[in-house]
Write an enzyme that holds these catalytic residues in place. Structure first.
Site: not given
Length: 445
Positions: A299, A320, A434
């Site tokens: 960000e 893994h 937003k």
């Protein structure tokens, strides 16, 4: 110079370790030299007290306020629920996990005597409904954090919790069941959380106006969850201050680990096309730290076509799952490994069962011996494949070390932003999303 509670090595990013895939001395020297501007900028703001994240670790009054608020909230409490998202939650989770939160079997008797801690940082309709339906609301306390007081997801969680409490006929108890952290009132600025809590006589702590969410881990945003789990927040801040002291005393960029780190990451991106930065701690108690770093880096730096992609991993687990890609996939990953001394720790492996299981080399060894061997072997394997590796060796994973690591990566991010020519403190793309979501919800039909 200050002796820091961690050691950073970038040797695994240089030609001596990975040949032609490494950064040459001229490239690294040139990029390190370019950090001088960012270091000067940081020192200036430190001296002038104009960048609060550089001074928050010196404060003590907010600790007393947070302790007092928590003590009152804990009265009669069995569970503490933290509502908040992004920087309003990840820092708190990082500090709580240092004390063993959310790690099965890592709860001491002292931890068990504290109210349980729950974080709800992702808004999911079913999760929220089921959680509120099954909570004992009379013994549950809610801490709600939103810097702006306008974070829609957090407001929705809070309203749902208030509704649930009222439905249980606990309205009279609301002021002692909730606590808020948000910015103080400001002329011409709307703060929905403050207005909502004022209407219900709920106590509030002020969010520092000069520290954004992803940089707020050392403020009361991170301190409250830390205190809830018994973390020594004074030691945490001392560790952060040691990193700052080192910055102020350093004579050149090579003496500032955060500058070295920023230079290596940005130089690898520019010179070698390394577009992904993997954060891989070898400790469960640093799992949330990796997630905190991902938000901080992404960000802060992902702007105007710049930035590298952070990836959170955990060792040995992700050996893994993702190691195959890092070692044999595209050459676009820098792997940063955080490791502690684990040899001799943990249960001893019974020789007879080790032999039967086909792992005689572990007979009589401790579990920590295996983790230590893996944390040493993986960087070696990556180096043999010509993949850049950065190492952080942490002699003791305690509050001091955690505070130092948090400040290191905040400084590294800021310095990297200066190298890239971006503002690490804003997030324009997030704000646009937003706005568009609000417009969609407000549209008729």
């Amino acid at each position: 110079m200050t002796v820091l509670p961690y050691r950073q090595s970038v040797a695994g990013c240089l030609p001596a370790a990975i040949g032609g895939y490494g950064l040459s001395d001229p490239v690294l020297d040139r990029t390190l030299g370019a950090t001088t501007d960012g270091l000067g900028w940081l020192r200036k703001h430190y001296d002038e007290r104009t960048l609060p994240v550089l001074r928050i670790a010196e404060e003590t009054a907010d600790i007393a306020d947070a302790k007092a608020a928590l003590a009152k909230l804990n009265e009669g409490a069995r569970t503490l629920v933290f509502f908040g998202t992004g920087g309003s939650s990840l820092g708190g989770q990082t500090l709580a996990q240092l004390a063993g939160w959310n790690i099965p079997g890592h709860m001491s008797e002292a931890q068990k005597s504290r109210p349980r801690t729950r974080f709800y940082d992702n808004l999911d309709a079913d999760t929220l409904e089921q959680a509120l339906a099954h909570m004992d609301l009379a013994t549950t306390r809610f801490v709600v954090t939103s810097k702006s007081g306008a974070t829609v997801e957090t407001l929705v969680q809070t309203i749902a919790a208030l509704q649930a409490v009222k439905a249980k006929r606990l309205s009279a108890h609301i002021p002692r069941l909730f606590l808020g952290i948000t910015e103080p009132d400001a002329p011409g600025k709307s703060n929905g959380l403050r207005a909502l809590f004022a209407a219900h006589n709920i106590p509030m702590l002020d969010h520092h106006t000069g520290i954004g969410g992803r940089f707020s881990v050392l403020s009361n945003v991170g301190l409250l969850p830390a205190l809830a789990r018994g973390v020594d927040v004074l030691a945490l801040r001392r560790g952060a201050n040691e990193v700052l002291a080192n910055l102020m005393l350093a004579r050149n960029p090579r003496e500032v680990p955060a500058a070295v780190g920023a230079a290596v990451v940005i130089a690898l991106a520019r010179d070698k096309g390394i577009g992904c930065q993997v954060m891989m701690p070898y400790a469960d108690r640093l799992g949330s730290f990796a997630s905190w770093f991902v938000q901080l880096w992404a960000e802060s730096l992902g702007k105007t076509g710049h930035g590298t992609t952070p990836i959170a991993c955990l060792g040995p687990l992700d050996q893994h799952s993702q190691l195959q890609l890092f070692q044999d996939g595209p050459r676009n990953h820098l792997i940063t490994i955080l490791r502690m001394p684990t040899a001799g720790l943990g249960p001893a492996i019974a020789p007879d069962m080790a032999n039967v299981a086909g792992i005689p080399f572990l007979a009589g060894r401790n579990v920590g011996d295996l983790v230590a061997a893996q944390a040493a072997a993986v960087p070696d394997a990556l180096a043999k494949a010509g993949r850049p590796v950065r190492l952080f060796d942490i002699p003791e994973l305690d509050e001091r070390a955690m505070g130092a690591l948090l400040m290191h990566f905040m400084l590294e991010t800021i310095i990297a932003g200066r190298l890239l020519g971006v503002d690490p403190f804003d997030q324009p793309a997030v704000e646009l999303a937003k706005t568009l979501a609000r417009e969609r919800l407000a549209a008729p039909g």
